[in-house]
Design a protein around this motif. Structure first.
Motif, PDB file in Angstrom:
ATOM      1  N   ASN A  40      -8.673 -12.890   6.715  1.00  7.18           N
ATOM      2  CA  ASN A  40     -11.247 -12.195   6.341  1.00  7.18           C
ATOM      3  C   ASN A  40     -11.666 -13.334   6.998  1.00  7.18           C
ATOM      4  O   ASN A  40     -11.161 -13.952   7.843  1.00  7.18           O
ATOM      5  CB  ASN A  40     -10.817 -12.335   5.116  1.00  7.18           C
ATOM      6  CG  ASN A  40     -10.671 -13.363   4.302  1.00  7.18           C
ATOM      7  OD1 ASN A  40     -11.525 -14.296   4.189  1.00  7.18           O
ATOM      8  ND2 ASN A  40      -9.649 -13.636   4.216  1.00  7.18           N
ATOM      9  N   HIS A  93     -13.815 -14.545   5.601  1.00  9.92           N
ATOM     10  CA  HIS A  93     -14.401 -15.509   4.839  1.00  9.92           C
ATOM     11  C   HIS A  93     -13.724 -17.132   5.166  1.00  9.92           C
ATOM     12  O   HIS A  93     -13.957 -18.316   4.964  1.00  9.92           O
ATOM     13  CB  HIS A  93     -13.893 -15.299   3.464  1.00  9.92           C
ATOM     14  CG  HIS A  93     -14.171 -16.353   2.057  1.00  9.92           C
ATOM     15  ND1 HIS A  93     -15.517 -16.802   2.416  1.00  9.92           N
ATOM     16  CD2 HIS A  93     -13.724 -17.288   1.459  1.00  9.92           C
ATOM     17  CE1 HIS A  93     -15.981 -17.673   1.445  1.00  9.92           C
ATOM     18  NE2 HIS A  93     -14.546 -18.125   0.839  1.00  9.92           N
ATOM     19  N   THR A 106     -13.658 -10.434   2.945  1.00 13.97           N
ATOM     20  CA  THR A 106     -13.515 -10.817   1.951  1.00 13.97           C
ATOM     21  C   THR A 106     -11.922 -10.780   2.037  1.00 13.97           C
ATOM     22  O   THR A 106     -11.742  -9.482   2.372  1.00 13.97           O
ATOM     23  CB  THR A 106     -13.800 -11.038   0.341  1.00 13.97           C
ATOM     24  OG1 THR A 106     -13.863  -9.843   0.024  1.00 13.97           O
ATOM     25  CG2 THR A 106     -15.206 -11.737   0.860  1.00 13.97           C
TER      26      THR A 106
END
Length: 192
Positions: free
Chosen positions: A98, A100, A131
């Motif tokens: 992801n 993030h 995320t």
């Protein structure tokens, strides 16, 4: 020495803060077996005779996690040294890839071997969820994370697909672009 790029870096609020670490190589090896292992791996991939695989790459010696995949592997030289860069994510479990947690990871040595450099720079890809949240939207062209509760889930296949996807994504599609981060690394001059 540690260089923080927080105020100058385009991405904020990511899992990793943008940092460049510079260590005297031999004292660090004597201090840490993880540093010894990472430097040994780095030396082995600096002049590869075959394509480099993720399991050959150096890790960040002070992270208590492992790389879950590695893509966009390439040698990069800087003004008085060279190393290898790749995109990766560190985790202690089969984590979904992801934006993030995705990082541009560089490790290298100065030409004289005196200094060992580690750069951890957050980066995002347009094909990744933002995320690890179960409800995070997978963008068009992205790859769905396997069900962690499925005993037959193919996590290695997932990571191989993510690697292929990121390897074929244009370097300019990332934020910041891979080319911009390569240019940052190439601009370095490491001296006492």
């Amino acid at each position: 020495m540690q260089v923080s790029l927080n105020d100058y870096y385009v991405l904020q609020g990511k899992f990793h803060q943008p940092q460049i670490y510079v260590y005297p190589a031999m004292p660090y090896v004597e201090l840490s077996t993880a540093a010894f292992e990472s430097m040994h791996r780095l030396r082995n991939v600096m002049n590869p005779v075959a394509p480099i695989t993720a399991d050959q790459l150096p890790a960040v010696p002070f992270f208590n996690a492992a790389q879950v995949f590695a893509s966009n592997i390439q040698a990069v030289s800087f003004q008085n040294g060279s190393g290898i860069r790749f995109l990766t994510e560190y985790a202690q479990y089969y984590a979904p890839v992801n934006n993030h947690e995705l990082v541009y990871h560089f490790q290298g040595f100065t030409n004289d071997g005196e200094y060992y450099i580690i750069a951890i720079l957050p980066i995002t890809a347009p094909v990744l969820a933002e995320t690890t949240d179960a409800g995070a939207v997978i963008p068009a062209g992205g790859i769905t994370y396997p069900d962690i509760n499925d005993s037959n889930a193919d996590f290695q296949g997932y990571y191989a697909s993510i690697t292929d996807l990121l390897n074929t994504t244009s370097p300019e599609a990332f934020t910041p672009s891979i080319d911009q981060l390569d240019a940052l690394i190439q601009s370095m001059w490491v001296a006492p």
